[in-house]
Design an enzyme around this catalytic site. Structure first.
Site, PDB file in Angstrom:
ATOM      1  N   ALA A  29       0.835  -1.199   0.000  1.00 41.64           N
ATOM      2  CA  ALA A  29       0.000   0.000   0.000  1.00 41.64           C
ATOM      3  C   ALA A  29       0.878   1.261   0.000  1.00 41.64           C
ATOM      4  O   ALA A  29       1.814   1.360  -0.784  1.00 41.64           O
ATOM      5  CB  ALA A  29      -0.969  -0.040   1.189  1.00 41.64           C
ATOM      6  N   SER A  30       0.600   2.184   0.923  1.00 44.84           N
ATOM      7  CA  SER A  30       1.320   3.463   0.931  1.00 44.84           C
ATOM      8  C   SER A  30       2.784   3.346   1.306  1.00 44.84           C
ATOM      9  O   SER A  30       3.518   4.343   1.241  1.00 44.84           O
ATOM     10  CB  SER A  30       0.638   4.439   1.891  1.00 44.84           C
ATOM     11  OG  SER A  30      -0.605   4.854   1.378  1.00 44.84           O
ATOM     12  N   GLY A  31       3.228   2.163   1.696  1.00 43.76           N
ATOM     13  CA  GLY A  31       4.643   1.979   1.968  1.00 43.76           C
ATOM     14  C   GLY A  31       5.520   2.348   0.786  1.00 43.76           C
ATOM     15  O   GLY A  31       6.687   2.738   0.963  1.00 43.76           O
ATOM     16  N   SER A  32       4.963   2.248  -0.422  1.00 42.24           N
ATOM     17  CA  SER A  32       5.789   2.556  -1.589  1.00 42.24           C
ATOM     18  C   SER A  32       5.809   4.040  -1.948  1.00 42.24           C
ATOM     19  O   SER A  32       6.429   4.431  -2.936  1.00 42.24           O
ATOM     20  CB  SER A  32       5.354   1.719  -2.795  1.00 42.24           C
ATOM     21  OG  SER A  32       3.982   1.838  -3.064  1.00 42.24           O
ATOM     22  N   LYS A  33       5.146   4.902  -1.140  1.00 43.49           N
ATOM     23  CA  LYS A  33       5.313   6.345  -1.358  1.00 43.49           C
ATOM     24  C   LYS A  33       6.777   6.749  -1.242  1.00 43.49           C
ATOM     25  O   LYS A  33       7.236   7.679  -1.912  1.00 43.49           O
ATOM     26  CB  LYS A  33       4.451   7.134  -0.371  1.00 43.49           C
ATOM     27  CG  LYS A  33       2.966   7.185  -0.713  1.00 43.49           C
ATOM     28  CD  LYS A  33       2.220   8.094   0.241  1.00 43.49           C
ATOM     29  CE  LYS A  33       0.777   8.326  -0.212  1.00 43.49           C
ATOM     30  NZ  LYS A  33      -0.072   7.144  -0.055  1.00 43.49           N
TER      31      LYS A  33
END
Length: 326
Positions: free
Chosen positions: A53-57
């Site tokens: 999820a947003s970990g790859s921001k």
């Protein structure tokens, strides 16, 4: 934390995923729990790939910062200078820096301050979202929430806009930019953008938090991740990522990503550019939460310790992440 306590928490919470702890690349603990595929009873392994999820921001931020490093874009570049007539509700003074630090004030297509459940269908035709440009209709029509630079407000749409700006500034697609500028120099050979409707055998299916129902997240997320999150990775690759970042192998000045830019007291943390930061230590943190995915990984450059929890359920990672003080 004693390893037996990790096992106990995993058992008590029905954890499905992987927990990993290493120090300077030396694994101190790595254990998989639960099932990657409930229908076929396929167990998770320490090498299973999970959506984060947003970990790859953080990966999006580093791809943009590498373009800044190469002079293809600047932190002061305005979104409007590359968007042209697209997304007219984004203010003319919103810059790359504002977007990287969640201070742009732009309206968000997936506003986490809104009232919704992680099991809601929020993005419409998930199968159409295979490119960053395909997100333009979703990003459009959301009025600004405040003036650029006025305050911090977490914004998913801002990181999709960053992906758009990176594509238009470089002439390369977002997925290739991340592969070439982040994943390859970090040696993250098990990490990639996977279509949710054709997951490979070593990827975990994401499951919704529905009691008594084994329903996947295939209709809840974009079929192919873009700038605001959703890449698939492994515990070992996250350890490789942190080491490469702090060694200057992704961008030559990693402090440009992990130096505090904003205090976020409501989260008990600070924020850099694409990275959460511990409130009082030098530890950097990536976090992701979505339908069928939860993830938290931290790295303390002083001790060299990396702690990572990946799960293929929405609530799965949090009890263990809290226990490990990630």
């Amino acid at each position: 934390m004693p390893h037996a306590d990790i096992d106990k928490i995993a058992e008590e919470t029905g954890f499905s995923g992987v927990v990993s702890i290493d120090r300077a690349g030396q694994v101190e603990f790595a254990q998989a729990y639960g099932l990657a595929n409930r229908t076929y009873r396929v167990p998770n392994t320490v090498g299973t790939r999970f959506g984060i999820a947003s970990g790859s921001k953080g990966f999006t931020a580093l791809a943009v910062l590498s373009l800044v490093q190469d002079g293809l874009i600047t932190l002061d570049t305005t979104a409007r200078s590359l968007l042209g007539d697209d997304l007219p509700l984004i203010a003319d003074d919103v810059t790359v820096e504002h977007l990287l630090t969640h201070t742009s004030g732009i309206g968000d297509y997936l506003d986490e301050e809104g009232d919704f459940s992680v099991t809601d269908y929020l993005i419409g035709a998930a199968h159409e979202l295979t490119t960053t440009e395909a997100f333009l209709p979703l990003l459009d029509g959301h009025p600004a929430k405040f003036r650029a630079g006025e305050r911090f407000a977490y914004c998913n749409g801002g990181f999709v806009v960053l992906a758009l700006l990176a594509e238009r500034a470089s002439g390369a697609g977002y997925h290739d930019l991340v592969r070439e500028r982040v994943l390859r120099p970090a040696g993250m050979t098990g990490t990639d953008f996977l279509r949710s409707d054709e997951l490979p055998a070593d990827a975990a299916v994401g499951y919704l938090p529905l009691e008594g129902v084994d329903r996947s997240n295939v209709f809840h997320l974009p079929v192919l991740a873009t700038g605001d999150g959703g890449i698939h990775t492994t515990a070992a690759d996250m350890s490789a990522f942190w080491r490469a970042l702090y060694a200057g192998q992704i961008v030559t000045s990693p402090e440009e990503a992990v130096r505090p830019r904003r205090d976020v007291p409501e989260e008990g943390m600070r924020y850099g550019r694409g990275f959460w930061l511990h409130a009082s230590s030098d530890a950097a943190i990536l976090v992701g939460y979505d339908a069928g995915a939860s993830f938290k990984s931290s790295h303390d450059p002083g001790t060299g310790v990396t702690r990572t929890v990946l799960s293929n359920t929405s609530p799965g990672a949090w009890p263990l992440a809290r226990a490990l003080e990630i």
